[in-house]
Design a protein around this motif. Structure first.
Motif, mmCIF file in Angstrom:
data_model
loop_
_atom_site.group_PDB
_atom_site.id
_atom_site.type_symbol
_atom_site.label_atom_id
_atom_site.label_comp_id
_atom_site.label_asym_id
_atom_site.label_seq_id
_atom_site.Cartn_x
_atom_site.Cartn_y
_atom_site.Cartn_z
ATOM 1 N N GLY A 191 4.103 5.181 4.679
ATOM 2 C CA GLY A 191 5.553 5.363 4.716
ATOM 3 C C GLY A 191 6.282 4.077 5.043
ATOM 4 O O GLY A 191 5.949 3.009 4.545
ATOM 5 N N ASP A 192 7.258 4.193 5.928
ATOM 6 C CA ASP A 192 8.074 3.032 6.288
ATOM 7 C C ASP A 192 7.410 2.131 7.319
ATOM 8 O O ASP A 192 7.823 1.001 7.513
ATOM 9 N N LYS A 193 6.360 2.630 7.996
ATOM 10 C CA LYS A 193 5.720 1.855 9.058
ATOM 11 C C LYS A 193 4.904 0.682 8.518
ATOM 12 O O LYS A 193 4.828 -0.358 9.121
ATOM 13 N N TRP A 194 4.259 0.877 7.387
ATOM 14 C CA TRP A 194 3.330 -0.133 6.873
ATOM 15 C C TRP A 194 3.229 0.042 5.372
ATOM 16 O O TRP A 194 2.970 1.140 4.891
ATOM 17 N N SER A 195 3.416 -1.024 4.620
ATOM 18 C CA SER A 195 3.382 -0.893 3.159
ATOM 19 C C SER A 195 1.986 -1.027 2.587
ATOM 20 O O SER A 195 1.796 -0.867 1.391
ATOM 21 N N GLY A 196 0.990 -1.302 3.424
ATOM 22 C CA GLY A 196 -0.386 -1.360 2.952
ATOM 23 C C GLY A 196 -0.829 -2.760 2.580
ATOM 24 O O GLY A 196 -0.033 -3.684 2.497
ATOM 25 N N MET A 239 -3.971 4.210 12.297
ATOM 26 C CA MET A 239 -3.964 4.641 10.891
ATOM 27 C C MET A 239 -5.375 4.869 10.367
ATOM 28 O O MET A 239 -6.313 4.199 10.784
ATOM 29 N N SER A 240 -5.488 5.782 9.411
ATOM 30 C CA SER A 240 -6.755 5.954 8.702
ATOM 31 C C SER A 240 -6.975 4.741 7.814
ATOM 32 O O SER A 240 -6.039 3.989 7.527
ATOM 33 N N ARG A 241 -8.199 4.545 7.374
ATOM 34 C CA ARG A 241 -8.481 3.419 6.467
ATOM 35 C C ARG A 241 -7.661 3.538 5.194
ATOM 36 O O ARG A 241 -7.130 2.562 4.680
ATOM 37 N N SER A 242 -7.550 4.748 4.673
ATOM 38 C CA SER A 242 -6.794 4.969 3.442
ATOM 39 C C SER A 242 -5.319 4.606 3.635
ATOM 40 O O SER A 242 -4.728 3.908 2.809
ATOM 41 N N ALA A 243 -4.716 5.063 4.737
ATOM 42 C CA ALA A 243 -3.308 4.755 4.999
ATOM 43 C C ALA A 243 -3.110 3.257 5.211
ATOM 44 O O ALA A 243 -2.096 2.698 4.796
ATOM 45 N N TYR A 244 -4.098 2.610 5.820
ATOM 46 C CA TYR A 244 -3.973 1.179 6.060
ATOM 47 C C TYR A 244 -3.961 0.402 4.748
ATOM 48 O O TYR A 244 -3.214 -0.561 4.587
ATOM 49 N N VAL A 245 -4.772 0.830 3.790
ATOM 50 C CA VAL A 245 -4.828 0.146 2.498
ATOM 51 C C VAL A 245 -3.652 0.538 1.613
ATOM 52 O O VAL A 245 -3.003 -0.306 1.001
ATOM 53 N N LEU A 246 -3.351 1.841 1.542
ATOM 54 C CA LEU A 246 -2.327 2.339 0.624
ATOM 55 C C LEU A 246 -0.916 2.324 1.180
ATOM 56 O O LEU A 246 0.048 2.445 0.435
ATOM 57 N N GLY A 247 -0.779 2.230 2.499
ATOM 58 C CA GLY A 247 0.533 2.266 3.122
ATOM 59 C C GLY A 247 0.742 3.582 3.850
ATOM 60 O O GLY A 247 0.078 4.582 3.585
ATOM 61 N N GLU A 281 5.374 -3.621 -4.279
ATOM 62 C CA GLU A 281 5.739 -4.239 -5.558
ATOM 63 C C GLU A 281 4.517 -4.380 -6.462
ATOM 64 O O GLU A 281 4.597 -4.119 -7.661
ATOM 65 N N ALA A 282 3.391 -4.800 -5.897
ATOM 66 C CA ALA A 282 2.169 -4.936 -6.690
ATOM 67 C C ALA A 282 1.725 -3.581 -7.217
ATOM 68 O O ALA A 282 1.331 -3.457 -8.379
ATOM 69 N N LYS A 283 1.775 -2.547 -6.361
ATOM 70 C CA LYS A 283 1.404 -1.201 -6.808
ATOM 71 C C LYS A 283 2.321 -0.728 -7.930
ATOM 72 O O LYS A 283 1.864 -0.165 -8.919
ATOM 73 N N ALA A 284 3.625 -0.979 -7.772
ATOM 74 C CA ALA A 284 4.595 -0.564 -8.798
ATOM 75 C C ALA A 284 4.343 -1.284 -10.120
ATOM 76 O O ALA A 284 4.578 -0.729 -11.188
ATOM 77 N N ASP A 285 3.810 -2.499 -10.055
ATOM 78 C CA ASP A 285 3.488 -3.261 -11.264
ATOM 79 C C ASP A 285 2.143 -2.872 -11.862
ATOM 80 O O ASP A 285 1.717 -3.447 -12.861
ATOM 81 N N GLY A 286 1.438 -1.918 -11.214
ATOM 82 C CA GLY A 286 0.179 -1.425 -11.760
ATOM 83 C C GLY A 286 -1.075 -2.114 -11.240
ATOM 84 O O GLY A 286 -2.170 -1.873 -11.745
ATOM 85 N N GLY A 289 -5.358 4.576 -8.565
ATOM 86 C CA GLY A 289 -4.148 5.398 -8.481
ATOM 87 C C GLY A 289 -3.634 5.410 -7.056
ATOM 88 O O GLY A 289 -3.308 4.387 -6.494
ATOM 89 N N HIS A 290 -3.611 6.606 -6.453
ATOM 90 C CA HIS A 290 -3.183 6.745 -5.062
ATOM 91 C C HIS A 290 -4.370 7.051 -4.165
ATOM 92 O O HIS A 290 -4.214 7.626 -3.096
ATOM 93 N N ILE A 291 -5.567 6.663 -4.614
ATOM 94 C CA ILE A 291 -6.781 6.977 -3.872
ATOM 95 C C ILE A 291 -7.495 5.682 -3.502
ATOM 96 O O ILE A 291 -7.686 4.797 -4.334
ATOM 97 N N PHE A 292 -7.898 5.593 -2.240
ATOM 98 C CA PHE A 292 -8.698 4.475 -1.774
ATOM 99 C C PHE A 292 -10.009 5.025 -1.247
ATOM 100 O O PHE A 292 -10.035 5.932 -0.427
ATOM 101 N N SER A 293 -11.093 4.490 -1.742
ATOM 102 C CA SER A 293 -12.420 4.849 -1.255
ATOM 103 C C SER A 293 -12.933 3.700 -0.393
ATOM 104 O O SER A 293 -12.969 2.557 -0.859
ATOM 105 N N PRO A 294 -13.335 3.974 0.861
ATOM 106 C CA PRO A 294 -13.857 2.896 1.703
ATOM 107 C C PRO A 294 -15.028 2.147 1.060
ATOM 108 O O PRO A 294 -15.251 0.977 1.359
ATOM 109 N N ASP A 295 -15.750 2.802 0.153
ATOM 110 C CA ASP A 295 -16.860 2.142 -0.533
ATOM 111 C C ASP A 295 -16.384 1.030 -1.464
ATOM 112 O O ASP A 295 -17.181 0.198 -1.888
ATOM 113 N N SER A 296 -15.083 1.018 -1.786
ATOM 114 C CA SER A 296 -14.576 -0.007 -2.697
ATOM 115 C C SER A 296 -14.276 -1.319 -1.976
ATOM 116 O O SER A 296 -13.960 -2.313 -2.616
#
Length: 142
Positions: free
Chosen positions: A57-62, A47-55, A67-72, A100-107
């Motif tokens: 699909g069904d393979k990995w939720s991040g 997985m890319s770093r972004s996919a690993y953090v954000l999820g 639930e935490a993302k849905a709660d903001g 939002g739906h963006i992950f920056s590796p610098d974060s």
């Protein structure tokens, strides 16, 4: 989940046990994330770093679960404290921020404190590596 530590002479043995779905693999993943971060390809497999953090699909939720993302929620972390409760010798925390739906590796930020003194950057990574060398982290496999 149950964690039991037994002192035996000079050594220490820790046993982690529990039923399926009670967090054993999550505990191991948290250890790996703290010591390796998301930059290490062995941690996140293909997985890319972004996919690993954000999820992914069904393979990995991040790292930040659905639930935490849905709660903001926009941040998550994993941390460890080493030492007796009355004198913590080392504190390490790895933080991730999601916009939002963006992950920056610098974060992704590692914070390490040794005997109350904060360390940053490469010095923090080096101190964490002294505590648990990167080449030993794969032994925490799932």
């Amino acid at each position: 989940m149950r964690v039991s530590t037994q002192k035996n002479g000079d050594g220490r043995l820790t046993l982690v046990m529990g039923r399926n779905g009670f967090g054993k693999t999550s505990l191991l993943n948290a250890v790996k994330l703290l010591f390796l971060g998301t930059e290490d390809k062995t941690q996140r497999r293909s997985m890319s770093r972004s996919a690993y953090v954000l999820g992914d699909g069904d393979k990995w939720s991040g790292i930040l679960n659905r639930e935490a993302k849905a709660d903001g929620a926009t941040a998550c972390s994993v941390s460890i404290e080493v030492g007796p409760p009355n004198r913590v010798e080392l504190v390490a925390r790895r933080n991730w921020t999601i916009n939002g739906h963006i992950f920056s590796p610098d974060s992704e930020i590692l914070e390490v404190e040794v005997d109350g003194q904060p360390l940053a950057g490469e010095v923090a990574e080096a101190r964490l590596d002294e505590f648990l060398p990167r080449e030993l982290v794969p032994f925490f496999s799932d």
